[in-house]
Design a protein around this motif. Structure first.
Motif, PDB file in Angstrom:
ATOM      1  N   THR A   1     -19.137  74.573  41.823  1.00  0.00           N
ATOM      2  CA  THR A   1     -20.492  74.518  42.372  1.00  0.00           C
ATOM      3  C   THR A   1     -20.752  73.196  43.082  1.00  0.00           C
ATOM      4  OG1 THR A   1     -21.316  76.012  40.669  1.00  0.00           O
ATOM      5  CG2 THR A   1     -22.949  74.648  41.779  1.00  0.00           C
ATOM      6  N   ILE A   2     -20.259  72.106  42.520  1.00  0.00           N
ATOM      7  CA  ILE A   2     -20.535  70.790  43.105  1.00  0.00           C
ATOM      8  C   ILE A   2     -20.007  70.691  44.538  1.00  0.00           C
ATOM      9  CG2 ILE A   2     -20.070  68.308  42.903  1.00  0.00           C
ATOM     10  CD1 ILE A   2     -20.243  68.781  39.795  1.00  0.00           C
ATOM     11  N   PRO A   3     -18.726  70.985  44.797  1.00  0.00           N
ATOM     12  CA  PRO A   3     -18.281  70.914  46.195  1.00  0.00           C
ATOM     13  C   PRO A   3     -18.963  71.957  47.089  1.00  0.00           C
ATOM     14  CG  PRO A   3     -16.396  71.253  44.731  1.00  0.00           C
ATOM     15  CD  PRO A   3     -17.620  71.191  43.882  1.00  0.00           C
ATOM     16  N   ALA A   4     -19.312  73.111  46.513  1.00  0.00           N
ATOM     17  CA  ALA A   4     -20.019  74.115  47.311  1.00  0.00           C
ATOM     18  C   ALA A   4     -21.386  73.586  47.741  1.00  0.00           C
ATOM     19  CB  ALA A   4     -20.169  75.409  46.517  1.00  0.00           C
ATOM     20  N   LEU A   5     -22.080  72.914  46.828  1.00  0.00           N
ATOM     21  CA  LEU A   5     -23.375  72.318  47.181  1.00  0.00           C
ATOM     22  C   LEU A   5     -23.221  71.178  48.182  1.00  0.00           C
ATOM     23  CD1 LEU A   5     -25.190  72.261  43.723  1.00  0.00           C
ATOM     24  CD2 LEU A   5     -25.705  73.706  45.707  1.00  0.00           C
ATOM     25  N   MET A   6     -22.075  70.507  48.163  1.00  0.00           N
ATOM     26  CA  MET A   6     -21.851  69.401  49.099  1.00  0.00           C
ATOM     27  C   MET A   6     -21.855  69.872  50.548  1.00  0.00           C
ATOM     28  SD  MET A   6     -21.965  66.651  47.465  1.00  0.00           S
ATOM     29  CE  MET A   6     -21.544  65.605  48.843  1.00  0.00           C
ATOM     30  N   VAL A   7     -21.527  71.143  50.778  1.00  0.00           N
ATOM     31  CA  VAL A   7     -21.585  71.681  52.138  1.00  0.00           C
ATOM     32  C   VAL A   7     -23.019  71.583  52.657  1.00  0.00           C
ATOM     33  CG1 VAL A   7     -21.245  73.716  53.599  1.00  0.00           C
ATOM     34  CG2 VAL A   7     -19.631  73.224  51.732  1.00  0.00           C
ATOM     35  N   VAL A   8     -23.966  72.107  51.892  1.00  0.00           N
ATOM     36  CA  VAL A   8     -25.366  72.096  52.332  1.00  0.00           C
ATOM     37  C   VAL A   8     -25.968  70.697  52.241  1.00  0.00           C
ATOM     38  CG1 VAL A   8     -26.460  72.760  50.140  1.00  0.00           C
ATOM     39  CG2 VAL A   8     -27.514  73.410  52.282  1.00  0.00           C
ATOM     40  N   LEU A   9     -25.615  69.940  51.209  1.00  0.00           N
ATOM     41  CA  LEU A   9     -26.152  68.582  51.083  1.00  0.00           C
ATOM     42  C   LEU A   9     -25.698  67.696  52.240  1.00  0.00           C
ATOM     43  CD1 LEU A   9     -25.818  67.964  47.236  1.00  0.00           C
ATOM     44  CD2 LEU A   9     -27.898  68.495  48.544  1.00  0.00           C
TER      45      LEU A   9
ATOM     46  N   LEU B   1     -14.878  61.075  42.843  1.00  0.00           N
ATOM     47  CA  LEU B   1     -14.697  61.707  41.534  1.00  0.00           C
ATOM     48  C   LEU B   1     -13.766  62.916  41.600  1.00  0.00           C
ATOM     49  CD1 LEU B   1     -18.347  61.524  40.155  1.00  0.00           C
ATOM     50  CD2 LEU B   1     -16.379  60.133  39.472  1.00  0.00           C
ATOM     51  N   TYR B   2     -13.735  63.605  42.733  1.00  0.00           N
ATOM     52  CA  TYR B   2     -12.903  64.798  42.844  1.00  0.00           C
ATOM     53  C   TYR B   2     -11.433  64.493  43.101  1.00  0.00           C
ATOM     54  CZ  TYR B   2     -15.901  68.660  41.872  1.00  0.00           C
ATOM     55  OH  TYR B   2     -16.669  69.575  41.202  1.00  0.00           O
ATOM     56  N   ILE B   3     -11.087  63.298  43.521  1.00  0.00           N
ATOM     57  CA  ILE B   3      -9.669  62.975  43.714  1.00  0.00           C
ATOM     58  C   ILE B   3      -8.921  63.031  42.377  1.00  0.00           C
ATOM     59  CG2 ILE B   3      -8.033  61.156  44.354  1.00  0.00           C
ATOM     60  CD1 ILE B   3      -9.878  60.569  46.756  1.00  0.00           C
ATOM     61  N   PRO B   4      -9.347  62.289  41.351  1.00  0.00           N
ATOM     62  CA  PRO B   4      -8.607  62.420  40.077  1.00  0.00           C
ATOM     63  C   PRO B   4      -8.740  63.819  39.473  1.00  0.00           C
ATOM     64  CG  PRO B   4     -10.504  60.958  39.816  1.00  0.00           C
ATOM     65  CD  PRO B   4     -10.375  61.268  41.273  1.00  0.00           C
ATOM     66  N   TYR B   5      -9.873  64.468  39.681  1.00  0.00           N
ATOM     67  CA  TYR B   5     -10.067  65.823  39.168  1.00  0.00           C
ATOM     68  C   TYR B   5      -9.054  66.775  39.802  1.00  0.00           C
ATOM     69  CZ  TYR B   5     -12.489  70.031  37.656  1.00  0.00           C
ATOM     70  OH  TYR B   5     -12.792  71.228  37.070  1.00  0.00           O
ATOM     71  N   SER B   6      -8.833  66.640  41.109  1.00  0.00           N
ATOM     72  CA  SER B   6      -7.851  67.486  41.797  1.00  0.00           C
ATOM     73  C   SER B   6      -6.441  67.213  41.298  1.00  0.00           C
ATOM     74  CB  SER B   6      -7.919  67.262  43.312  1.00  0.00           C
ATOM     75  OG  SER B   6      -9.119  67.775  43.829  1.00  0.00           O
ATOM     76  N   VAL B   7      -6.120  65.941  41.120  1.00  0.00           N
ATOM     77  CA  VAL B   7      -4.787  65.573  40.643  1.00  0.00           C
ATOM     78  C   VAL B   7      -4.555  66.111  39.230  1.00  0.00           C
ATOM     79  CG1 VAL B   7      -3.290  63.619  40.048  1.00  0.00           C
ATOM     80  CG2 VAL B   7      -4.625  63.577  42.176  1.00  0.00           C
ATOM     81  N   PHE B   8      -5.597  66.144  38.415  1.00  0.00           N
ATOM     82  CA  PHE B   8      -5.493  66.651  37.046  1.00  0.00           C
ATOM     83  C   PHE B   8      -5.015  68.104  37.018  1.00  0.00           C
ATOM     84  CE2 PHE B   8      -7.522  69.062  33.581  1.00  0.00           C
ATOM     85  CZ  PHE B   8      -6.893  68.471  32.492  1.00  0.00           C
ATOM     86  N   ASN B   9      -5.273  68.854  38.080  1.00  0.00           N
ATOM     87  CA  ASN B   9      -4.867  70.266  38.114  1.00  0.00           C
ATOM     88  C   ASN B   9      -3.362  70.451  38.005  1.00  0.00           C
ATOM     89  OD1 ASN B   9      -7.367  71.600  38.190  1.00  0.00           O
ATOM     90  ND2 ASN B   9      -7.591  71.115  40.351  1.00  0.00           N
TER      91      ASN B   9
ATOM     92  N   LEU C   1     -10.355  65.149  50.864  1.00  0.00           N
ATOM     93  CA  LEU C   1     -11.273  64.221  50.193  1.00  0.00           C
ATOM     94  C   LEU C   1     -11.189  62.825  50.819  1.00  0.00           C
ATOM     95  CD1 LEU C   1     -10.696  65.475  46.556  1.00  0.00           C
ATOM     96  CD2 LEU C   1     -12.811  65.717  47.886  1.00  0.00           C
ATOM     97  N   ALA C   2      -9.988  62.413  51.214  1.00  0.00           N
ATOM     98  CA  ALA C   2      -9.837  61.121  51.895  1.00  0.00           C
ATOM     99  C   ALA C   2     -10.545  61.139  53.242  1.00  0.00           C
ATOM    100  CB  ALA C   2      -8.358  60.784  52.076  1.00  0.00           C
ATOM    101  N   PHE C   3     -10.476  62.271  53.949  1.00  0.00           N
ATOM    102  CA  PHE C   3     -11.204  62.409  55.216  1.00  0.00           C
ATOM    103  C   PHE C   3     -12.705  62.301  54.978  1.00  0.00           C
ATOM    104  CE2 PHE C   3     -13.512  65.079  58.221  1.00  0.00           C
ATOM    105  CZ  PHE C   3     -13.141  64.491  59.436  1.00  0.00           C
ATOM    106  N   ILE C   4     -13.188  62.925  53.905  1.00  0.00           N
ATOM    107  CA  ILE C   4     -14.613  62.849  53.558  1.00  0.00           C
ATOM    108  C   ILE C   4     -14.995  61.402  53.269  1.00  0.00           C
ATOM    109  CG2 ILE C   4     -16.322  63.473  51.778  1.00  0.00           C
ATOM    110  CD1 ILE C   4     -14.785  66.240  51.654  1.00  0.00           C
ATOM    111  N   LEU C   5     -14.179  60.724  52.474  1.00  0.00           N
ATOM    112  CA  LEU C   5     -14.454  59.316  52.149  1.00  0.00           C
ATOM    113  C   LEU C   5     -14.482  58.457  53.411  1.00  0.00           C
ATOM    114  CD1 LEU C   5     -12.307  58.846  48.927  1.00  0.00           C
ATOM    115  CD2 LEU C   5     -14.812  58.758  49.090  1.00  0.00           C
ATOM    116  N   ARG C   6     -13.505  58.656  54.271  1.00  0.00           N
ATOM    117  CA  ARG C   6     -13.447  57.862  55.512  1.00  0.00           C
ATOM    118  C   ARG C   6     -14.650  58.154  56.405  1.00  0.00           C
ATOM    119  NH1 ARG C   6     -11.995  58.500  60.638  1.00  0.00           N
ATOM    120  NH2 ARG C   6     -11.147  56.737  61.774  1.00  0.00           N
ATOM    121  N   SER C   7     -14.988  59.426  56.540  1.00  0.00           N
ATOM    122  CA  SER C   7     -16.124  59.803  57.395  1.00  0.00           C
ATOM    123  C   SER C   7     -17.430  59.232  56.861  1.00  0.00           C
ATOM    124  CB  SER C   7     -16.234  61.327  57.502  1.00  0.00           C
ATOM    125  OG  SER C   7     -15.092  61.853  58.126  1.00  0.00           O
TER     126      SER C   7
END
Length: 169
Positions: A79-87, A106-114, A137-143
């Motif tokens: 839900t969090i990344p889905a809401l990030m689209v509209v936010l 926060l999602y970088i370590p979460y993704s790696v945990f998978n 996620l790096a593109f998002i951070l840079r942008s």
């Protein structure tokens, strides 16, 4: 020898495509959308791993018992990344930048945990999917980090401060 032609008079002239700038908001929303598609499809493709569906039917996801708490946590994680689209399209610039920086970080370590508990047999699958997720996620951070700023002169700042003080009175 250079041949010059008048494009307006040439019936088969090559017309260059316009390349208007894309707003930071649109870039962020597109990146979160791509992240979500990848995130969901990795989970769907994971069902094809031998034993995954049997485990789910037996009430286990990874090593966790299927419960309302587990499913709520899993729902929140998508839900969090889905809401990030509209936010990303609606928040004011300052809040938008901060929110994208925090959530993507926060999602970088979460993704790696998978990849936790994955065997070497599935290393390429998880490496590719997690690698692309982290790149997005790096593109998002840079942008978000390089969000353009407006420059104002000292007179504009002084006027804005004076208006704020007058408004408070």
């Amino acid at each position: 020898m250079t041949i010059r032609t008048n494009a307006a008079n040439t019936p088969n002239a090559l017309h260059l495509l316009a390349d208007p700038p894309v707003s930071v908001r649109a870039k962020l929303a597109a990146a979160w959308t791509s992240f979500m598609f990848l995130y969901v499809y990795v989970d769907v493709l994971n069902f094809y791993k031998p034993g995954v569906v049997d485990g789910i039917l037996n009430g286990l996801v990874w090593r966790f018992d299927v419960s309302s708490t587990l499913l709520t946590v899993m729902l929140a994680s998508v839900t969090i990344p889905a809401l990030m689209v509209v936010l990303s399209m609606t928040l004011p610039a300052r809040a938008n930048r901060a929110t994208n920086l925090v959530v993507a970080s926060l999602y970088i370590p979460y993704s790696v945990f998978n990849a936790a508990g994955a065997t070497w047999e599935w290393a390429f699958f998880y490496g590719l999917s997690i690698g692309i997720e982290v790149l997005l996620l790096a593109f998002i951070l840079r942008s978000a980090w390089t969000w353009p700023r407006t420059h104002s002169n000292a007179a504009d700042v002084a006027t804005a401060d004076r208006l704020r003080q007058d408004f408070r009175r």
